[in-house]
Design an enzyme around this catalytic site. Structure first.
Site, PDB file in Angstrom:
ATOM      1  N   HIS A 266      27.452  -4.920 -11.544  1.00 48.19           N
ATOM      2  CA  HIS A 266      28.606  -5.826 -10.860  1.00 48.19           C
ATOM      3  C   HIS A 266      27.759  -7.137 -10.271  1.00 48.19           C
ATOM      4  O   HIS A 266      27.953  -8.209 -10.124  1.00 48.19           O
ATOM      5  CB  HIS A 266      29.317  -5.262  -9.692  1.00 48.19           C
ATOM      6  CG  HIS A 266      30.182  -4.236  -9.901  1.00 48.19           C
ATOM      7  ND1 HIS A 266      31.063  -3.973  -9.232  1.00 48.19           N
ATOM      8  CD2 HIS A 266      30.642  -3.961 -11.300  1.00 48.19           C
ATOM      9  CE1 HIS A 266      32.109  -2.970  -9.918  1.00 48.19           C
ATOM     10  NE2 HIS A 266      31.728  -3.198 -11.235  1.00 48.19           N
TER      11      HIS A 266
ATOM     12  N   CYS B 240       8.021  -0.866  -1.545  1.00 51.30           N
ATOM     13  CA  CYS B 240       7.250  -0.509  -0.436  1.00 51.30           C
ATOM     14  C   CYS B 240       7.679   0.717   0.340  1.00 51.30           C
ATOM     15  O   CYS B 240       8.344   1.549  -0.435  1.00 51.30           O
ATOM     16  CB  CYS B 240       7.391  -1.777   0.565  1.00 51.30           C
ATOM     17  SG  CYS B 240       9.136  -2.083   1.351  1.00 51.30           S
TER      18      CYS B 240
ATOM     19  N   ARG C 242       8.809   5.832   0.365  1.00 53.23           N
ATOM     20  CA  ARG C 242       8.830   7.019   1.524  1.00 53.23           C
ATOM     21  C   ARG C 242      10.343   7.477   1.585  1.00 53.23           C
ATOM     22  O   ARG C 242      10.520   8.317   2.503  1.00 53.23           O
ATOM     23  CB  ARG C 242       8.453   6.407   2.799  1.00 53.23           C
ATOM     24  CG  ARG C 242       6.870   5.933   2.802  1.00 53.23           C
ATOM     25  CD  ARG C 242       6.477   5.357   4.125  1.00 53.23           C
ATOM     26  NE  ARG C 242       5.113   5.182   4.277  1.00 53.23           N
ATOM     27  CZ  ARG C 242       4.429   3.882   4.936  1.00 53.23           C
ATOM     28  NH1 ARG C 242       5.512   3.295   5.781  1.00 53.23           N
ATOM     29  NH2 ARG C 242       3.302   3.709   4.777  1.00 53.23           N
TER      30      ARG C 242
ATOM     31  N   HIS D 130       0.922  -1.098  -0.147  1.00 47.67           N
ATOM     32  CA  HIS D 130       0.055  -0.023  -0.054  1.00 47.67           C
ATOM     33  C   HIS D 130       0.753   1.421  -0.001  1.00 47.67           C
ATOM     34  O   HIS D 130       0.570   2.183  -0.725  1.00 47.67           O
ATOM     35  CB  HIS D 130      -0.973   0.038   1.180  1.00 47.67           C
ATOM     36  CG  HIS D 130      -0.393  -0.211   2.559  1.00 47.67           C
ATOM     37  ND1 HIS D 130       0.328  -1.330   2.906  1.00 47.67           N
ATOM     38  CD2 HIS D 130      -0.004   0.683   3.569  1.00 47.67           C
ATOM     39  CE1 HIS D 130       0.867  -1.214   4.169  1.00 47.67           C
ATOM     40  NE2 HIS D 130       0.670  -0.036   4.233  1.00 47.67           N
TER      41      HIS D 130
END
Length: 142
Positions: free
Chosen positions: A98, A65, A109, A9
């Site tokens: 790499h 997330c 966030r 969410h």
């Protein structure tokens, strides 16, 4: 190129923005959810994207997330997945160069949309160097 994308969410608004950007650029998207800002648990979405990449249903994956940490851990539980949490363009480049990262994780966030777009661009445009890095990738996969 087919790209699997999933989020919780907290990552939903950034997922939608990244998805729209990639669609406009000609990528084929496999959207594995979530589909709103209603609270959900991130592990299932990280696993779903990881499995899509590991099974060859998508060439690459993106997971998002709140911090990027939890969903990257979930994706990395899938054998054959090398998910890299990137908070800078340089990290995105090195994860490909790499580590041959096949899943990109970002924290909605932690970074703003403009930086996320730059990270995505660099991640897709950077190739794997191989050489000594291939030996190390094989060690991870074993």
């Amino acid at each position: 190129m087919k790209v699997a994308i999933g989020c919780d969410h907290a990552g939903y608004p950034l997922k939608v923005a990244v998805e729209d950007k990639l669609l406009k650029e000609g990528y084929e998207i496999i959207d594995l959810g979530t589909d709103s800002t209603e609270p959900v648990d991130y592990p299932g979405y990280g696993k779903a994207v990881g499995e899509a990449v590991a099974r060859g249903l998508a060439e690459r994956g993106i997971v998002i997330c709140g911090s990027g940490i939890g969903i990257s851990i979930a994706a990395n539980k899938v054998k054959g997945v090398r998910c890299a949490l990137c908070t800078s363009v340089e990290m995105a480049e090195m994860s490909r160069r790499h580590n041959d990262a096949n899943v990109l994780a970002m924290g909605a966030r932690m970074i703003e949309q403009g930086l996320a777009f730059k990270i995505v661009d660099r991640w897709f445009e950077t190739g794997f160097e191989g050489g000594k890095h291939l030996r190390r990738i094989n060690m991870l996969d074993d």
